[in-house]
Design a protein around this motif. Structure first.
Motif, PDB file in Angstrom:
ATOM      1  N   MET A   1       0.850  -1.166   0.000  1.00 53.12           N
ATOM      2  CA  MET A   1       0.000   0.000   0.000  1.00 53.12           C
ATOM      3  C   MET A   1       0.903   1.239   0.000  1.00 53.12           C
ATOM      4  O   MET A   1       1.846   1.333   0.771  1.00 53.12           O
ATOM      5  CB  MET A   1      -0.902  -0.038   1.226  1.00 53.12           C
ATOM      6  CG  MET A   1      -1.963   0.996   1.240  1.00 53.12           C
ATOM      7  SD  MET A   1      -3.212   0.563   2.477  1.00 53.12           S
ATOM      8  CE  MET A   1      -4.590   0.466   1.401  1.00 53.12           C
ATOM      9  N   LYS A   2       0.604   2.158  -0.865  1.00 49.57           N
ATOM     10  CA  LYS A   2       1.450   3.327  -1.064  1.00 49.57           C
ATOM     11  C   LYS A   2       1.401   4.287   0.118  1.00 49.57           C
ATOM     12  O   LYS A   2       0.332   4.676   0.579  1.00 49.57           O
ATOM     13  CB  LYS A   2       1.035   4.048  -2.346  1.00 49.57           C
ATOM     14  CG  LYS A   2       1.928   5.198  -2.716  1.00 49.57           C
ATOM     15  CD  LYS A   2       1.521   5.788  -4.053  1.00 49.57           C
ATOM     16  CE  LYS A   2       2.355   6.997  -4.392  1.00 49.57           C
ATOM     17  NZ  LYS A   2       1.984   7.568  -5.691  1.00 49.57           N
ATOM     18  N   VAL A   3       2.586   4.658   0.605  1.00 47.41           N
ATOM     19  CA  VAL A   3       2.728   5.656   1.664  1.00 47.41           C
ATOM     20  C   VAL A   3       2.966   7.015   1.035  1.00 47.41           C
ATOM     21  O   VAL A   3       2.475   8.032   1.505  1.00 47.41           O
ATOM     22  CB  VAL A   3       3.900   5.284   2.610  1.00 47.41           C
ATOM     23  CG1 VAL A   3       4.184   6.394   3.596  1.00 47.41           C
ATOM     24  CG2 VAL A   3       3.613   3.979   3.318  1.00 47.41           C
ATOM     25  N   GLY A   4       3.743   7.041  -0.034  1.00 49.72           N
ATOM     26  CA  GLY A   4       4.066   8.289  -0.707  1.00 49.72           C
ATOM     27  C   GLY A   4       5.075   8.039  -1.799  1.00 49.72           C
ATOM     28  O   GLY A   4       5.361   6.891  -2.155  1.00 49.72           O
ATOM     29  N   TYR A   9      10.434   7.506  -6.802  1.00 42.65           N
ATOM     30  CA  TYR A   9      10.522   6.284  -5.998  1.00 42.65           C
ATOM     31  C   TYR A   9       9.254   6.160  -5.166  1.00 42.65           C
ATOM     32  O   TYR A   9       8.864   7.094  -4.466  1.00 42.65           O
ATOM     33  CB  TYR A   9      11.732   6.322  -5.059  1.00 42.65           C
ATOM     34  CG  TYR A   9      13.051   6.431  -5.760  1.00 42.65           C
ATOM     35  CD1 TYR A   9      13.540   5.375  -6.526  1.00 42.65           C
ATOM     36  CD2 TYR A   9      13.814   7.576  -5.658  1.00 42.65           C
ATOM     37  CE1 TYR A   9      14.762   5.471  -7.175  1.00 42.65           C
ATOM     38  CE2 TYR A   9      15.039   7.684  -6.300  1.00 42.65           C
ATOM     39  CZ  TYR A   9      15.508   6.630  -7.059  1.00 42.65           C
ATOM     40  OH  TYR A   9      16.706   6.724  -7.700  1.00 42.65           O
ATOM     41  N   VAL A  10       8.615   5.008  -5.235  1.00 43.33           N
ATOM     42  CA  VAL A  10       7.386   4.778  -4.468  1.00 43.33           C
ATOM     43  C   VAL A  10       7.749   4.176  -3.120  1.00 43.33           C
ATOM     44  O   VAL A  10       8.514   3.213  -3.036  1.00 43.33           O
ATOM     45  CB  VAL A  10       6.426   3.848  -5.237  1.00 43.33           C
ATOM     46  CG1 VAL A  10       5.199   3.537  -4.401  1.00 43.33           C
ATOM     47  CG2 VAL A  10       6.027   4.491  -6.564  1.00 43.33           C
ATOM     48  N   ILE A  11       7.199   4.751  -2.060  1.00 40.54           N
ATOM     49  CA  ILE A  11       7.398   4.291  -0.683  1.00 40.54           C
ATOM     50  C   ILE A  11       6.136   3.525  -0.304  1.00 40.54           C
ATOM     51  O   ILE A  11       5.043   4.086  -0.358  1.00 40.54           O
ATOM     52  CB  ILE A  11       7.623   5.481   0.265  1.00 40.54           C
ATOM     53  CG1 ILE A  11       8.821   6.305  -0.193  1.00 40.54           C
ATOM     54  CG2 ILE A  11       7.780   5.003   1.705  1.00 40.54           C
ATOM     55  CD1 ILE A  11       8.906   7.691   0.423  1.00 40.54           C
ATOM     56  N   SER A  12       6.293   2.239   0.068  1.00 42.62           N
ATOM     57  CA  SER A  12       5.126   1.384   0.308  1.00 42.62           C
ATOM     58  C   SER A  12       5.302   0.506   1.530  1.00 42.62           C
ATOM     59  O   SER A  12       6.413   0.148   1.896  1.00 42.62           O
ATOM     60  CB  SER A  12       4.910   0.445  -0.881  1.00 42.62           C
ATOM     61  OG  SER A  12       4.751   1.155  -2.066  1.00 42.62           O
ATOM     62  N   GLN A  70       9.548  12.449   7.633  1.00 45.85           N
ATOM     63  CA  GLN A  70       8.572  13.536   7.729  1.00 45.85           C
ATOM     64  C   GLN A  70       7.306  13.011   8.382  1.00 45.85           C
ATOM     65  O   GLN A  70       6.852  11.899   8.097  1.00 45.85           O
ATOM     66  CB  GLN A  70       8.273  14.104   6.340  1.00 45.85           C
ATOM     67  CG  GLN A  70       9.449  14.809   5.729  1.00 45.85           C
ATOM     68  CD  GLN A  70       9.147  15.287   4.320  1.00 45.85           C
ATOM     69  OE1 GLN A  70       7.989  15.412   3.914  1.00 45.85           O
ATOM     70  NE2 GLN A  70      10.196  15.553   3.564  1.00 45.85           N
ATOM     71  N   ARG A  71       6.739  13.804   9.246  1.00 45.60           N
ATOM     72  CA  ARG A  71       5.607  13.366  10.066  1.00 45.60           C
ATOM     73  C   ARG A  71       4.467  12.753   9.245  1.00 45.60           C
ATOM     74  O   ARG A  71       3.961  11.691   9.595  1.00 45.60           O
ATOM     75  CB  ARG A  71       5.088  14.523  10.910  1.00 45.60           C
ATOM     76  CG  ARG A  71       3.942  14.114  11.818  1.00 45.60           C
ATOM     77  CD  ARG A  71       3.663  15.131  12.878  1.00 45.60           C
ATOM     78  NE  ARG A  71       2.467  14.818  13.621  1.00 45.60           N
ATOM     79  CZ  ARG A  71       2.368  13.902  14.574  1.00 45.60           C
ATOM     80  NH1 ARG A  71       3.418  13.185  14.895  1.00 45.60           N
ATOM     81  NH2 ARG A  71       1.233  13.684  15.204  1.00 45.60           N
ATOM     82  N   HIS A  72       4.070  13.394   8.158  1.00 46.55           N
ATOM     83  CA  HIS A  72       2.916  12.869   7.406  1.00 46.55           C
ATOM     84  C   HIS A  72       3.204  11.502   6.804  1.00 46.55           C
ATOM     85  O   HIS A  72       2.308  10.669   6.701  1.00 46.55           O
ATOM     86  CB  HIS A  72       2.431  13.870   6.359  1.00 46.55           C
ATOM     87  CG  HIS A  72       3.389  14.173   5.263  1.00 46.55           C
ATOM     88  ND1 HIS A  72       4.452  15.041   5.415  1.00 46.55           N
ATOM     89  CD2 HIS A  72       3.448  13.721   3.999  1.00 46.55           C
ATOM     90  CE1 HIS A  72       5.121  15.111   4.295  1.00 46.55           C
ATOM     91  NE2 HIS A  72       4.544  14.320   3.405  1.00 46.55           N
ATOM     92  N   TYR A  73       4.453  11.243   6.420  1.00 46.01           N
ATOM     93  CA  TYR A  73       4.788   9.914   5.900  1.00 46.01           C
ATOM     94  C   TYR A  73       4.781   8.875   7.019  1.00 46.01           C
ATOM     95  O   TYR A  73       4.278   7.769   6.843  1.00 46.01           O
ATOM     96  CB  TYR A  73       6.150   9.917   5.204  1.00 46.01           C
ATOM     97  CG  TYR A  73       6.114  10.492   3.815  1.00 46.01           C
ATOM     98  CD1 TYR A  73       5.462   9.835   2.781  1.00 46.01           C
ATOM     99  CD2 TYR A  73       6.737  11.698   3.529  1.00 46.01           C
ATOM    100  CE1 TYR A  73       5.427  10.360   1.503  1.00 46.01           C
ATOM    101  CE2 TYR A  73       6.716  12.235   2.254  1.00 46.01           C
ATOM    102  CZ  TYR A  73       6.060  11.566   1.240  1.00 46.01           C
ATOM    103  OH  TYR A  73       6.026  12.080  -0.020  1.00 46.01           O
ATOM    104  N   LEU A  74       5.353   9.223   8.168  1.00 46.30           N
ATOM    105  CA  LEU A  74       5.369   8.272   9.286  1.00 46.30           C
ATOM    106  C   LEU A  74       3.959   7.983   9.790  1.00 46.30           C
ATOM    107  O   LEU A  74       3.633   6.834  10.102  1.00 46.30           O
ATOM    108  CB  LEU A  74       6.226   8.798  10.436  1.00 46.30           C
ATOM    109  CG  LEU A  74       7.702   8.484  10.342  1.00 46.30           C
ATOM    110  CD1 LEU A  74       8.461   9.114  11.513  1.00 46.30           C
ATOM    111  CD2 LEU A  74       7.957   7.000  10.292  1.00 46.30           C
ATOM    112  N   VAL A  75       3.130   9.001   9.877  1.00 46.31           N
ATOM    113  CA  VAL A  75       1.743   8.798  10.308  1.00 46.31           C
ATOM    114  C   VAL A  75       1.045   7.823   9.367  1.00 46.31           C
ATOM    115  O   VAL A  75       0.370   6.884   9.808  1.00 46.31           O
ATOM    116  CB  VAL A  75       0.984  10.147  10.378  1.00 46.31           C
ATOM    117  CG1 VAL A  75      -0.525   9.944  10.466  1.00 46.31           C
ATOM    118  CG2 VAL A  75       1.486  10.976  11.559  1.00 46.31           C
TER     119      VAL A  75
END
Length: 142
Positions: A1-4, A9-12, A70-75
């Motif tokens: 599932m995509k985080v960002g 580069y896709v972070i999943s 970054q907070r929004h990615y970790l959340v």
């Protein structure tokens, strides 16, 4: 599932056959990197790159790590991990009550309590630890 995503580069968070510790995957054209994250603090660290010989330059991995921190990615990564895997990967570790920190493994000594269960409160952005024979639960604000 995509985080960002970052620079293409896709972070999943993968949801199939996933395992502890909590981590995200970042795929390059010929490599896959994993970065561990925590339900106790904002730490993110590079876990591995496979195949190592085909990995990106160290500077790119550092940039990706900073983006994930970054907070929004970790959340988002924590929410996806918790909602789908239902673990924060802290069970069967211990908590030092005085120091307020994790002690890896099952440790039996004064002031250290075994973590019986742990959960993540997505709305409050808190990790709640239930400790065996401790005076109270522990809530950690993220």
């Amino acid at each position: 599932m995509k985080v960002g995503a970052y620079r293409g580069y896709v972070i999943s968070v993968f949801l199939r056959d996933e395992h502890c510790p909590p981590h995200v995957h970042v795929r390059g054209r010929v490599w896959d990197a994993r970065f561990r994250f925590s339900f106790l603090n904002g730490d993110v660290e590079l876990w591995d790159v496979n195949p190592e010989r085909s990995g990106p330059p160290t500077a790119v991995l550092k940039e990706i790590r900073e983006v994930i921190m970054q907070r929004h990615y970790l959340v988002r990564a924590r929410r996806i991990w918790w909602e789908n895997l239902q673990t924060v990967c802290l069970e069967n570790h211990s908590w030092d009550w005085e120091a307020g920190e994790l002690v890896p493994g099952l440790v039996i000594r004064r002031g250290v309590y075994v973590i019986a269960s742990a959960r993540h409160d997505v709305v409050e952005q808190r990790t709640i630890l239930s400790l065996i024979r401790a005076p109270d639960n522990v809530g950690i604000n993220l």
